[in-house]
Write a protein that holds these residues in place. Structure first.
Motif, PDB file in Angstrom:
ATOM      1  N   LYS A   1       0.852  -1.189   0.000  1.00  0.00           N
ATOM      2  CA  LYS A   1       0.000   0.000   0.000  1.00  0.00           C
ATOM      3  C   LYS A   1       0.889   1.241   0.000  1.00  0.00           C
ATOM      4  CE  LYS A   1      -3.652  -2.290   2.625  1.00  0.00           C
ATOM      5  NZ  LYS A   1      -4.416  -2.651   1.468  1.00  0.00           N
ATOM      6  N   PHE A   2       0.474   2.254  -0.757  1.00  0.00           N
ATOM      7  CA  PHE A   2       1.272   3.473  -0.893  1.00  0.00           C
ATOM      8  C   PHE A   2       0.345   4.677  -0.929  1.00  0.00           C
ATOM      9  CE2 PHE A   2       3.949   6.550  -3.172  1.00  0.00           C
ATOM     10  CZ  PHE A   2       5.137   6.401  -2.483  1.00  0.00           C
ATOM     11  N   LEU A   3       0.675   5.692  -0.147  1.00  0.00           N
ATOM     12  CA  LEU A   3      -0.126   6.908  -0.079  1.00  0.00           C
ATOM     13  C   LEU A   3       0.719   8.117  -0.479  1.00  0.00           C
ATOM     14  CD1 LEU A   3      -2.932   8.192   1.262  1.00  0.00           C
ATOM     15  CD2 LEU A   3      -1.207   9.082   2.821  1.00  0.00           C
ATOM     16  N   VAL A   4       0.170   8.932  -1.372  1.00  0.00           N
ATOM     17  CA  VAL A   4       0.767  10.226  -1.701  1.00  0.00           C
ATOM     18  C   VAL A   4      -0.167  11.280  -1.135  1.00  0.00           C
ATOM     19  CG1 VAL A   4       1.450  11.820  -3.528  1.00  0.00           C
ATOM     20  CG2 VAL A   4       1.863   9.366  -3.800  1.00  0.00           C
ATOM     21  N   SER A   5       0.327  12.029  -0.162  1.00  0.00           N
ATOM     22  CA  SER A   5      -0.427  13.144   0.409  1.00  0.00           C
ATOM     23  C   SER A   5      -0.031  14.387  -0.372  1.00  0.00           C
ATOM     24  CB  SER A   5      -0.082  13.296   1.893  1.00  0.00           C
ATOM     25  OG  SER A   5      -0.741  14.418   2.438  1.00  0.00           O
ATOM     26  N   LEU A   6      -0.995  14.962  -1.072  1.00  0.00           N
ATOM     27  CA  LEU A   6      -0.708  16.084  -1.955  1.00  0.00           C
ATOM     28  C   LEU A   6      -1.338  17.350  -1.391  1.00  0.00           C
ATOM     29  CD1 LEU A   6       0.682  16.921  -4.513  1.00  0.00           C
ATOM     30  CD2 LEU A   6      -1.282  16.135  -5.799  1.00  0.00           C
ATOM     31  N   THR A   7      -0.482  18.260  -0.910  1.00  0.00           N
ATOM     32  CA  THR A   7      -0.938  19.484  -0.245  1.00  0.00           C
ATOM     33  C   THR A   7      -0.816  20.720  -1.129  1.00  0.00           C
ATOM     34  OG1 THR A   7       1.237  19.931   0.710  1.00  0.00           O
ATOM     35  CG2 THR A   7      -0.259  18.549   2.004  1.00  0.00           C
ATOM     36  N   ASN A   8      -0.492  20.520  -2.396  1.00  0.00           N
ATOM     37  CA  ASN A   8      -0.256  21.649  -3.298  1.00  0.00           C
ATOM     38  C   ASN A   8      -1.056  21.529  -4.583  1.00  0.00           C
ATOM     39  OD1 ASN A   8       2.122  23.324  -2.131  1.00  0.00           O
ATOM     40  ND2 ASN A   8       2.703  21.192  -1.806  1.00  0.00           N
ATOM     41  N   ALA A   9      -1.301  22.682  -5.201  1.00  0.00           N
ATOM     42  CA  ALA A   9      -1.975  22.750  -6.501  1.00  0.00           C
ATOM     43  C   ALA A   9      -1.341  23.924  -7.252  1.00  0.00           C
ATOM     44  CB  ALA A   9      -3.475  22.910  -6.324  1.00  0.00           C
ATOM     45  N   MET A  10      -2.120  24.973  -7.527  1.00  0.00           N
ATOM     46  CA  MET A  10      -1.597  26.142  -8.239  1.00  0.00           C
ATOM     47  C   MET A  10      -0.523  26.875  -7.432  1.00  0.00           C
ATOM     48  SD  MET A  10      -2.920  26.524 -11.250  1.00  0.00           S
ATOM     49  CE  MET A  10      -3.356  28.129 -11.873  1.00  0.00           C
ATOM     50  N   ASN A  11      -0.558  26.746  -6.111  1.00  0.00           N
ATOM     51  CA  ASN A  11       0.436  27.416  -5.267  1.00  0.00           C
ATOM     52  C   ASN A  11       1.840  26.843  -5.471  1.00  0.00           C
ATOM     53  OD1 ASN A  11      -0.662  25.057  -3.936  1.00  0.00           O
ATOM     54  ND2 ASN A  11       0.618  25.622  -2.193  1.00  0.00           N
ATOM     55  N   ASN A  12       1.951  25.580  -5.909  1.00  0.00           N
ATOM     56  CA  ASN A  12       3.238  24.959  -6.206  1.00  0.00           C
ATOM     57  C   ASN A  12       3.017  23.872  -7.247  1.00  0.00           C
ATOM     58  OD1 ASN A  12       5.742  23.625  -6.254  1.00  0.00           O
ATOM     59  ND2 ASN A  12       6.147  24.187  -4.125  1.00  0.00           N
ATOM     60  N   PRO A  13       2.900  24.251  -8.530  1.00  0.00           N
ATOM     61  CA  PRO A  13       2.601  23.288  -9.578  1.00  0.00           C
ATOM     62  C   PRO A  13       3.646  22.185  -9.713  1.00  0.00           C
ATOM     63  CG  PRO A  13       2.721  25.528 -10.483  1.00  0.00           C
ATOM     64  CD  PRO A  13       2.982  25.617  -9.025  1.00  0.00           C
ATOM     65  N   ASP A  14       4.900  22.488  -9.374  1.00  0.00           N
ATOM     66  CA  ASP A  14       5.963  21.483  -9.453  1.00  0.00           C
ATOM     67  C   ASP A  14       5.668  20.328  -8.498  1.00  0.00           C
ATOM     68  OD1 ASP A  14       8.367  20.355 -10.337  1.00  0.00           O
ATOM     69  OD2 ASP A  14       9.572  21.482  -8.912  1.00  0.00           O
ATOM     70  N   LYS A  15       5.358  20.647  -7.239  1.00  0.00           N
ATOM     71  CA  LYS A  15       5.048  19.597  -6.262  1.00  0.00           C
ATOM     72  C   LYS A  15       3.761  18.860  -6.624  1.00  0.00           C
ATOM     73  CE  LYS A  15       7.456  21.198  -2.148  1.00  0.00           C
ATOM     74  NZ  LYS A  15       7.314  21.554  -0.725  1.00  0.00           N
ATOM     75  N   ALA A  16       2.760  19.574  -7.092  1.00  0.00           N
ATOM     76  CA  ALA A  16       1.502  18.931  -7.478  1.00  0.00           C
ATOM     77  C   ALA A  16       1.738  17.922  -8.597  1.00  0.00           C
ATOM     78  CB  ALA A  16       0.482  19.981  -7.907  1.00  0.00           C
ATOM     79  N   THR A  17       2.550  18.304  -9.561  1.00  0.00           N
ATOM     80  CA  THR A  17       2.837  17.434 -10.697  1.00  0.00           C
ATOM     81  C   THR A  17       3.680  16.239 -10.278  1.00  0.00           C
ATOM     82  OG1 THR A  17       2.695  19.319 -12.206  1.00  0.00           O
ATOM     83  CG2 THR A  17       3.881  17.369 -12.994  1.00  0.00           C
ATOM     84  N   VAL A  18       4.754  16.483  -9.548  1.00  0.00           N
ATOM     85  CA  VAL A  18       5.631  15.384  -9.131  1.00  0.00           C
ATOM     86  C   VAL A  18       4.885  14.389  -8.239  1.00  0.00           C
ATOM     87  CG1 VAL A  18       7.720  14.802  -7.821  1.00  0.00           C
ATOM     88  CG2 VAL A  18       7.753  16.692  -9.447  1.00  0.00           C
ATOM     89  N   GLY A  19       3.959  14.872  -7.433  1.00  0.00           N
ATOM     90  CA  GLY A  19       3.153  13.968  -6.620  1.00  0.00           C
ATOM     91  C   GLY A  19       2.414  12.950  -7.469  1.00  0.00           C
ATOM     92  N   PHE A  20       1.856  13.394  -8.579  1.00  0.00           N
ATOM     93  CA  PHE A  20       1.140  12.464  -9.461  1.00  0.00           C
ATOM     94  C   PHE A  20       2.085  11.619 -10.302  1.00  0.00           C
ATOM     95  CE2 PHE A  20      -2.825  14.494  -8.307  1.00  0.00           C
ATOM     96  CZ  PHE A  20      -3.677  13.394  -8.299  1.00  0.00           C
ATOM     97  N   VAL A  21       3.270  12.117 -10.610  1.00  0.00           N
ATOM     98  CA  VAL A  21       4.274  11.286 -11.293  1.00  0.00           C
ATOM     99  C   VAL A  21       4.627  10.100 -10.395  1.00  0.00           C
ATOM    100  CG1 VAL A  21       6.673  11.213 -12.105  1.00  0.00           C
ATOM    101  CG2 VAL A  21       5.193  13.139 -12.741  1.00  0.00           C
ATOM    102  N   VAL A  22       4.879  10.370  -9.121  1.00  0.00           N
ATOM    103  CA  VAL A  22       5.221   9.309  -8.170  1.00  0.00           C
ATOM    104  C   VAL A  22       4.031   8.366  -7.966  1.00  0.00           C
ATOM    105  CG1 VAL A  22       5.828   8.846  -5.753  1.00  0.00           C
ATOM    106  CG2 VAL A  22       7.029  10.640  -7.027  1.00  0.00           C
ATOM    107  N   ALA A  23       2.834   8.916  -7.862  1.00  0.00           N
ATOM    108  CA  ALA A  23       1.642   8.079  -7.689  1.00  0.00           C
ATOM    109  C   ALA A  23       1.454   7.144  -8.883  1.00  0.00           C
ATOM    110  CB  ALA A  23       0.411   8.957  -7.494  1.00  0.00           C
TER     111      ALA A  23
END
Length: 120
Positions: free
Chosen positions: A4-26
């Motif tokens: 089981k793996f969880l990605v907690s994503l706390t960013n969107a437009m405020n930090n598009p880099d983190k939002a994108t990388v979160g979904f790459v990892v997911a």
């Protein structure tokens, strides 16, 4: 190992880099056979509403909406933090495809089953 793996994503437009990388990892996690959940919380809750992800395309990556769609199509689970979504006055009738609004208890239950977790 819990598989089981969880990605907690706390960013969107405020930090598009983190939002994108979160979904790459997911996407990598779900492709490797992990039961994968993305938990959209804090600013990331905006991504649970239709239309927000379409505005995010970080250079060097696929558009965020495409990454989100791939994740759901591959069998990933998309959870949206209930109080975070409500705090931002987002409409529960306007959720993206595959998203479910959940409370903290659902997250704790998943983590207590031994899920590895990363936050972006």
């Amino acid at each position: 190992m819990s598989n089981k793996f969880l990605v907690s994503l706390t960013n969107a437009m405020n930090n598009p880099d983190k939002a994108t990388v979160g979904f790459v990892v997911a996407n990598a996690a779900v492709a490797s056979g992990q039961e994968t959940v993305v938990f959209l919380n804090v600013e990331g809750a905006y991504l649970g509403a239709k239309g927000f992800a379409e505005e995010i395309h970080e250079e060097g990556f696929a558009p965020l909406k495409q990454l989100m769609d791939q994740f759901v199509e591959a069998g990933g689970t998309l959870w949206v933090c209930s109080p975070c979504y409500k705090k931002r006055n987002l409409d529960e009738e306007n959720l993206v495809e595959g998203a479910t609004i959940v409370g903290g208890a659902k997250l704790v239950e998943f983590l207590s089953m031994g899920a590895a977790s990363i936050t972006y």
